[in-house]
Structure formats: C-alpha cells, structure tokens
Scaffold this motif. Structure first.
Motif, short mmCIF file in Angstrom:
data_model
loop_
_atom_site.label_atom_id
_atom_site.label_comp_id
_atom_site.label_asym_id
_atom_site.label_seq_id
_atom_site.Cartn_x
_atom_site.Cartn_y
_atom_site.Cartn_z
N ASP A 51 0.87 -1.18 0.00
CA ASP A 51 0.00 0.00 0.00
C ASP A 51 0.90 1.23 0.00
OD1 ASP A 51 -1.77 2.06 0.40
OD2 ASP A 51 -2.82 1.13 2.08
N GLN A 111 2.16 -1.07 -6.24
CA GLN A 111 0.88 -1.03 -5.54
C GLN A 111 0.09 -2.32 -5.76
OE1 GLN A 111 -0.37 1.25 -3.51
NE2 GLN A 111 -2.40 0.40 -3.29
N GLY A 112 -0.38 -2.90 -4.66
CA GLY A 112 -1.22 -4.09 -4.73
C GLY A 112 -0.48 -5.40 -4.81
#
Length: 479
Positions: A51, A111-112
């Motif tokens: 994150d 991200q992710g």
C-alpha cells in the motif's frame, strides 16, 4: 518516540483448519440414512499487500504477533464449516521479506503486490466425503490441519529514482525541500535527518522521486553511526547524487575527501557500482563556498563527474540540476526491460520419487518417515478413534511406507516416527499393520445400511451359521 521503522521481525500464524464432522442422517421412518458429516472450513491466510500510502513498518514494531482466524468445524446434514478470514497486512512499497536465516522470500514492489506469508490449514473431510462403495458408513472424520506459523523479517528499501548521499549537514535535506514539496527537519548539526526523506520532483514531462539518505560517515558500511541502517535505501535508485558542502567549517575536512570517503563506504556496501553519479557543490551562496567550488570543480570533472553548483538557500542552479536528473532517470527507465507477465514455473517430480523418505535415526533409535503426504495424514488423524487409526494405516500401506520400512531393515517392535524431530508421532512398528483392515475389521461397512435380503436367503444364512457352530463344537468335543 519512534516514528520511522524500516526493519522488523514479524511472527505470523495462519488459521487452523476446522475439523470434519462424523454424523449419520436420521429422519422419520429412516433412522440410518447414511453419513452426512460436513467438511471443516479452511483456515485464514496471512497476506502481505503493498500500500503506497504506508511509509513505515512502525505498526509491526509495536505489534509483531499476528494471527488469522481459524476455520469452523463441519456439521451434520452435509453442512461445511465456514472458512477462516484472511488477515491482510499492508506494507510500504519496496518491502523485502526474508526468513530468519536472511534468505529472500519476496520483494514487494508496486501497488497491490501480494505475498502469502503464512498458509492457512486445510479443513478436515467429514465422513460423508470419506464414504465410498466399500466404506459406506465411516465412523470417523479427518481433523483440520494446523495453520502455518513462521517468523519473518521485513526490511524496507525506499523506492526512489534519485538518492542524495553525503556527510551530515551537507545540505541534503535543504536540497530536497527546494526541489520538491517535502518538508524535512533542517538544522546545522550532525544527524538532523534520522529517517530517509522522500520527495516528488516534476521536471518538464518527467516526474521522479528523490530521497536523502541520512547518517553516512566513515565506517557506516560496518555499522558505525546510522549509515548501515539506511544504506539499503539507496539500492533501488537510478542515480546517486553526491552532495558536497563547500562551506564546511571543519579544518580536517574538504569536499573532495568527503566524496572519496562516501564512495569507499558505498563500495564496501556493494551492489552500486553501475549507478551513474552526479556531484552537487552546495552552499555556493557563501563567498568562501563559491571560491572552494571554483577550486575543486576541475579536479572533479577530470575524474569524469558531472558537476552542478547550487545553493538551496538562494535557490540557484536548481533548474539545471532538476532537468539533468530527469534526463538520467528517463534513460534508466527506458533501458529497463518491460515487466513480463507472471510466469508459472513447473518443476515435475522425478519418475521414481515416492513422495517420502525412510531413514534410520541413530540418535533417537527410530526409523524416521518424512514426506508431505504421510506427515499431513498424521496431522489429520484422530488417534482416539480406532477406525481413523486403521484408515491411516491403510493409506500409509498404499503409499508404500510399509515396504520401504522393510527394505530399510525395520523389524517388529522397532520404533517408527512420522514427522520432524520436534513434532513427530512415534509408534512401535508391527508388520501386520500392512493389513490394517484385518486388525480392525472391514472399516466403514455397516450391515444396517445394506439392502434388505429376501426372507428365504435370511433363513438359509441362519441355518448355515448354526451348522458352522455345530461343526466347530463337534471338532472341539474330545468325547
């Protein structure tokens, strides 16, 4: 109070699988309707997810023990237990996951991006799932497997395009504050910066991130000062920027010597030899600073460095520096290979791989059986249920464990351990276990569930039983 943590040890435990249920269906006029025990639910996983709004591992520094929820047990009427809920832990972009020995398990960038740090246990099968044509009414169910528990280390390596390196008070924090919107703490004493500061810079059509790395002094690569803690934050950068103080008040220091010292520390740390370097002569707004910059610049350019003279206070020379860095970052991005789609690596087992090993442990004086299947089957077995133990014996026999024990020289009464030294099931081996069905009868076969026989057949069977009993009595009678 600690506000930035970039290395923590985390103790994670996944949820246990729920136990299967042993149940028999009952309803009016049909008291024995067959097995209907449901399966247990799967235990929850512990999952790490990147994150980008998270910038520190501080949360796990204060709470290092994390556990997912367990799966629920199965129930009658073919009701499966509820799966345990996965525990999702957010980590900063650039987090590296290692085991206790320092081996890299995952490098989480983007991200992710996710990584299953701990796998939840499988739910046990209920007796309905264990029923078959030969085993119509199992009186047992399998236990849920325990969830995986492990200790991992999280290390944060800042994801930045440009890394500013240099002595404390060289002006790195001031420079990042005027190049970007970052607001680091600034003062004129050593070690003002105790955490890496990150800023975003826009130069034309290029947007890049810039970070200042604190605490680099002689001996930093060996742990002196704060350098060893933060050298990892330069590993992902595309370009290194040496910020040199041309207005230093220390008589034993000069900018060229500072550059050589920092380069030696980077060399000792290793892995940064291929990164392009830029030299920034800072604080030229001071008269002595400009004079010193004019004096040492030819020497630095002779070494092959691109040199920029700037003043963070007067904000001079910043535009040229910013666009030069943008050009290097753009070239580095273009040179990187495009990210490939996730590849699945298939490693087939050898043709002669039995899936387990049998060795003799001289220290414990037992034959030790190791393998994924036998160890999992042991974890699933309820040893308080004789029928379940017999089912385990049959499974091990079909896998070939009995034959391998014989080949290894095991004899009746020898100790056999299934599992690791600290978590094994030990029993005295009897070769008759290879016929587990003979030990406990034909498990799972309940004559009450069989189709009713015609009356004539029942009479013939009854008469045959009486004849057999009389014959046995006659053979036994000595008179």
């Amino acid at each position: 109070m600690t506000t930035f943590v970039d290395r923590v040890e985390l103790h994670v435990a996944a949820g246990n699988g729920g136990h299967g249920c042993a149940s028999v269906h009952r309803e009016k006029f049909k008291p024995l309707g067959g097995p209907d025990g449901g399966n247990g639910g799967r235990g929850g996983d512990v999952i790490l997810v990147v994150d980008q709004s998270v910038t520190t591992l501080l949360e796990y520094h204060h709470s290092p023990h994390r556990k997912a929820t367990n799966g629920q047990p199965g129930a009658g009427d073919n009701r499966s237990g509820k799966d345990g809920q996965d525990l999702v832990l957010t980590v900063p972009d650039g987090t590296v996951v290692l085991d206790k020995k320092g081996n890299v398990l995952a490098d989480l960038v983007g991200q992710g991006t996710t990584f299953i740090a701990s796998q939840g246990g499988r739910g046990g099968l209920g007796n309905a799932a264990l029923a078959s044509a030969r085993r119509k009414a199992p009186g047992f169910a399998l236990l849920g497997e325990p969830g995986e528990a492990r200790d991992i280390v999280l290390e944060l390596k800042t994801v930045a395009d440009v890394a500013l390196v240099g002595y404390p008070s060289a002006g790195k924090s001031s420079l990042i504050s005027v190049l970007s919107a970052a607001k680091p703490k600034i003062a004129d004493y050593p070690f003002t910066t105790l955490v890496p500061n990150l800023g975003v810079v826009t130069a034309g059509s290029t947007v890049y991130t810039i970070a200042d790395v604190p605490g680099l002094i002689p001996g930093a690569s060996q742990g002196r000062g704060l350098g060893l803690e933060f050298l990892r934050h330069v590993e992902r950068c595309s370009v290194l920027v040496h910020v040199l103080d041309t207005a230093t008040l220390e008589s034993e220091r000069d900018p060229v010597t500072d550059l050589d010292v920092i380069e030696e520390e980077l060399k000792q740390y290793g892995g940064l030899e291929d990164r392009p370097r830029i030299v920034v002569l800072n604080k030229i707004d001071i008269p002595d600073g400009q004079d010193l910059a004019d004096m040492i610049r030819p020497d630095l350019e002779e070494r092959g460095y691109r040199v920029f003279e700037v003043s963070a206070v007067a904000r001079t020379g910043l535009k040229e520096l910013s666009f030069a860095l943008a050009g290097i970052v753009a070239e580095a991005r273009a040179a990187k290979p495009k990210e490939e789609a996730t590849r699945i690596v298939i490693r087939p087992k050898a043709v002669d791989d039995a899936g387990f090993t049998v060795t003799y442990d001289e220290h414990e004086e037992v034959y030790r059986v190791r393998g994924e299947k036998p160890e999992r089957w042991v974890r699933q077995t309820d040893f308080n249920n004789d029928e379940a133990v017999g089912y385990l014996a049959d499974r091990l026999n079909r896998l070939g464990v009995e034959d391998e024990l014989m080949k290894a020289g095991a004899r009746a009464g020898d100790g056999v351990a299934i599992g690791s030294e600290d978590n094994a099931v030990v029993f005295d081996w009897e070769p008759t276990m290879m016929a587990g069905a003979e030990m406990l009868g034909r498990r799972g076969e309940d004559h009450r569930l069989e189709a009713p026989r015609p009356a004539a057949q029942r009479r013939r069977d009854k008469q045959a039983e009486r004849d057999d009993a009389q014959r046995e009595y006659d053979e036994f009678d000595p008179f």
